[in-house]
Design a protein around this motif. Structure first.
Motif, PDB file in Angstrom:
ATOM      1  N   GLU A 133       1.060  -1.302   0.024  1.00 24.75           N
ATOM      2  CA  GLU A 133       0.000   0.020  -0.026  1.00 24.75           C
ATOM      3  C   GLU A 133       0.907   1.239   0.033  1.00 24.75           C
ATOM      4  N   GLU A 173       2.386  -6.842  -6.881  1.00 26.39           N
ATOM      5  CA  GLU A 173       2.466  -7.487  -5.484  1.00 26.39           C
ATOM      6  C   GLU A 173       1.087  -7.586  -5.177  1.00 26.39           C
ATOM      7  N   PHE A 174       0.943  -8.539  -4.380  1.00 23.19           N
ATOM      8  CA  PHE A 174      -0.569  -9.007  -3.895  1.00 23.19           C
ATOM      9  C   PHE A 174      -0.755  -7.660  -2.712  1.00 23.19           C
ATOM     10  N   LEU A 175      -1.990  -6.992  -2.582  1.00 26.59           N
ATOM     11  CA  LEU A 175      -2.362  -6.152  -1.751  1.00 26.59           C
ATOM     12  C   LEU A 175      -3.371  -6.920  -0.717  1.00 26.59           C
ATOM     13  N   ASP A 176      -3.187  -7.187   0.208  1.00 33.16           N
ATOM     14  CA  ASP A 176      -3.793  -7.772   1.250  1.00 33.16           C
ATOM     15  C   ASP A 176      -4.937  -6.656   1.890  1.00 33.16           C
ATOM     16  N   GLU A 177      -4.227  -5.579   2.152  1.00 30.56           N
ATOM     17  CA  GLU A 177      -5.067  -4.525   2.885  1.00 30.56           C
ATOM     18  C   GLU A 177      -5.775  -3.516   1.940  1.00 30.56           C
ATOM     19  N   LYS A 178      -6.649  -3.888   1.212  1.00 34.59           N
ATOM     20  CA  LYS A 178      -7.422  -2.932   0.280  1.00 34.59           C
ATOM     21  C   LYS A 178      -7.997  -1.749   1.125  1.00 34.59           C
TER      22      LYS A 178
END
Length: 322
Positions: free
Chosen positions: A53, A288-293
């Motif tokens: 993020e 990158e994977f964004l977990d915390e949208k």
């Protein structure tokens, strides 16, 4: 700007934010968010990964500010000057030169200590010094530990809280008040008291008949998330002396209008992100994977880009928008 430990410590904490921003940018560049071949010469690689993020936030900041700068360069056909206030280790001069978009003159201003470090990097690294030499014409290049002046690039050590000292130093380096002028401030005004930043904005509005100002900084700081951001910075002795002007997009617009600017606009970074070229946004979202949208959206709603202009030559600066 005084913090618990007195004004010098407060200034030191503000100088530290320059290092943080540069390290974050270098990390995002190394992951592939955008290309910047110059940042590696100014700042070390981050010791640890930065959260996705944060990387996306810097991507939006760099692209959003750059979009407005290029719009100004287009309206003025590069027959203008740029004054980058609190420029830190910014590499925009070198990137604009590569794109053949240099204004007539590009000025950077920051604390003398930061300027001295930047000049040292420029002097000791040919990929930085060569473009300055290539764009230089005329007499010999002036350089000492706290300032460098060439025909197209100038860097000045000054305290932005004292605009008369600032103007004197810029004029020494051939600032031309009659040339269309773009002033850029990224996370700079928020470290000054409302009175100090108002003085700076008024000075600029009164000095240049044709000008635009871009301000990137915090917004919506009165809610819970904003309070947590403030507390996190205070823990590092970093006091946001001007945070009351960051309460809303309206307060950000108002401060520009009250300082003598016209056509002021302000949008939060979530909006800016939605206006950026979506093919490239999809490319970086795949990095990158964004977990915390939700966290990303909250962060982006707490930063904004504001811009305003004065345009006695009718160049169409008021029409600059995303």
């Amino acid at each position: 700007m005084a913090a618990a430990g007195g004004p010098d410590e407060a200034d030191e904490a503000v100088r530290g934010t320059c290092e943080d921003a540069s390290v974050c940018k270098r990390f995002a560049v190394s992951v592939g968010y955008w290309k910047d071949p110059y940042i590696q010469y100014f700042v070390r690689q981050a010791k640890e990964r930065k959260a996705p993020e944060i990387n996306r936030g810097y991507y939006a900041r760099v692209h959003g500010v750059s979009y407005l700068i290029k719009a100004f360069l287009e309206k003025t056909e590069c027959n203008c000057q740029i004054v980058n206030l609190g420029a830190g280790m910014d590499t925009l001069f070198w990137r604009l030169k590569d794109e053949n978009l240099l204004p007539r003159k590009y000025f950077e201003v920051d604390f003398p200590m930061i300027v001295a470090r930047k000049i040292h990097n420029i002097k000791s690294k040919p990929p930085l010094s060569k473009p300055i030499m290539e764009s230089h014409s005329g007499d010999s290049l002036l350089i000492d530990s706290h300032s460098l002046d060439s025909s197209r690039y100038s860097i000045v050590g000054a305290d932005l809280r004292f605009s008369s000292e600032l103007e004197e130093k810029l004029r020494k380096h051939s600032l031309d008040v009659h040339l269309p002028t773009l002033l850029v401030a990224e996370c700079v005004l928020v470290y000054m008291t409302p009175q100090q930043s108002a003085n700076l904005l008024k000075w600029a509005a009164n000095t240049f008949p044709v000008a635009m100002v871009i301000n990137y900084e915090q917004v919506n700081m009165r809610d819970r998330f904003g309070q947590i951001m403030i507390e996190n910075l205070q823990r590092r002795q970093c006091n946001l002396a001007g945070v009351e002007l960051c309460s809303s997009l309206d307060s950000q617009r108002e401060r520009l209008l009250a300082s003598g600017w016209e056509n002021a606009r302000a949008i939060d970074m979530m909006k800016v992100y939605s206006f950026l070229p979506q093919a490239d946004v999809r490319r970086i979202e795949a990095l990158e994977f964004l977990d915390e949208k939700e966290l990303f959206e909250q962060l982006m709603q707490h930063y904004c880009i504001c811009w305003a202009s004065k345009d006695s030559s009718n160049l169409g600066l008021a029409n600059i928008d995303f």
